[in-house]
Enzyme design. Sequence first.
Site, short mmCIF file in Angstrom:
data_model
loop_
_atom_site.label_atom_id
_atom_site.label_comp_id
_atom_site.label_asym_id
_atom_site.label_seq_id
_atom_site.Cartn_x
_atom_site.Cartn_y
_atom_site.Cartn_z
N SER A 262 33.78 31.60 43.20
CA SER A 262 34.54 32.92 43.30
C SER A 262 34.22 33.74 44.53
CB SER A 262 34.77 33.38 41.60
OG SER A 262 35.17 32.53 40.83
N ASP B 231 42.22 41.18 42.18
CA ASP B 231 40.84 40.55 42.16
C ASP B 231 40.10 40.37 43.32
OD1 ASP B 231 38.96 39.44 40.72
OD2 ASP B 231 39.81 37.28 40.83
N HIS C 222 36.18 40.17 39.83
CA HIS C 222 35.56 39.79 38.89
C HIS C 222 34.14 39.36 39.00
CE1 HIS C 222 37.09 35.69 39.84
NE2 HIS C 222 35.87 35.21 39.33
#
Length: 564
Positions: free
Chosen positions: A191, A109, A78
């Site tokens: 992230s 992910d 992402h």
Amino acid sequence: MLRSTTTFLIAIAIFASSVSAQETPPTVPESVQQMEQARIDAIAKGSRCAVGVFGPQSQGGGSGVVISPDGYALSNYHVVEGNGPFMKCSMNDGVLYDAVIVGIDPVGDVALIKLLGRDDFPYATMSDSDVVEQGDDCFAVGNPFLLATNFQPTVTWGIVSGNHRYQYPSGTLLEYADCIQTDAAINPGNSGGPLFNGDGNLIGINGRGSFEKRGRVNVGVGYAISINQIKLFLDYLKSGRIVDHATIGATVATDDQGEVRVSNILESSDAWRRGLRYDDKVTSFAGRSIRTVNQFKNVLGVFPKGYRVPLSFERDGESMQTMVRLTGVHSTEKLIEMIEGPAVEAADPTQEKPATSSHPHADWYEARRGFTNYRFNKLHREQVWQQSVAAMGDFSKVTNRWRLKGVDSRKKAVQMVLSDDKSGIEIGRKTWVLDPETELSDQVLPENTGGLLIALHLWRNFLILGPEKFGDVSYFGSAPLEPGDPKYQIVVATRGTVESNFFFDSDSGVLAAIEVFPELDSDPCLLRLTDYRQDQEISVPTTFEYSSGLNSGSIEIETLEFLK
């Protein structure tokens, strides 16, 4: 007077003692100093290989970590989604590097990128995330809220709050299985960044936090994808493909007694062919005990498509053990469509996207439908093939018919004649010949072998033609044939309507096995090639071990001739 003087002198002594105490700092125990220095060293070690990830115009932002000296780095899917093939990456050496996308795992992910410009990048040491325990020290490194404008990452220290956590899918794809929970602050921008243990070794990739109901700030509950899961996928990601996770072809649910039972199963699945049925109690999967549905999903979620894993189940009080082959969560075309959109009719799948042609590193990217970056697939396919040629010799020099004679495991005489389009095998008094005018998938011969003759035919032709001429050939990744086996480098090839997997020894480069799928919903033919010997400057196997489902056998080769 004497009493007053004595009191005065005592006061002076106390004051002097107090001043002396203030001038002499307290002694810090050496063990505390060592612990502090170890933490400083671990943070420095981890920070050196952390990266900030930005779009091609330095927009947006996330984090990542370099895992090899040639610049391969991990991040979240992402984070890189929507950036296109190229991006910018900062490191704490103060340099902003160009980077290119390599492969993506949209379900897990995870994204693999490659930083360009050096071959001596500082990189993280990957640890064993299965030994991580609740209460262990850990720290996250990254670029939360894009604070690292000077390229110096933010470090947050905490503990492992839990391991082997399961997070339900987000939207239609993202699923965090078997992940690590930590109270080290993980905020937007972290992230894709690394989670290190107290020694500065990589145990996970940060990706999710409990933000949804509490605003976009950390509340002490963050999740990292375990590095052991990523290790299983790493070579798949290096293949430049869109990688899928695995399913067993069955679902499970908890019954009234709290036992995990099969609630649905596809009759086309390998699990069905291995004997699993509706309402069977699942007790163990991939070597881990199963007591809850989440435990089952946790274990299943760490495997890529194609792995074979042990399964234990019970029926009517009887325990059963088997091996099951995992298939993809999505069909190949469905996954591609979810990421790339519908195929454009009559479009050339190898046509390069023009937007990248002017980029200074345009030669690092090649577009092809179904691939994140086809350049890396060709690169690794060629590396595997060249290592194989170096190990076994150049078979393009022996293009005549091959005749092999030997004896099988039932002591029957065997003779094989293999050629470009018409191959045959004789076992005892029975003979089978491939008809070049008929599809290979319709000639699963001899019976009960899963297509042994097809496997032998493709073995010869692949070695002679090589990946460039054989058909549609791509690098798949690495995986063991059986649990406990070493990982083999896998090349997937399609010739006609038959798909085959070629397994090359990662160390020697020798072709170790071929797996042929004449019918996708049936047991394949697995042909193991062992006991190589030198023959006319090439190495050939002298033992063929074949199996399909519950059927198996072997052939010992005594002579090999290259006919005129």
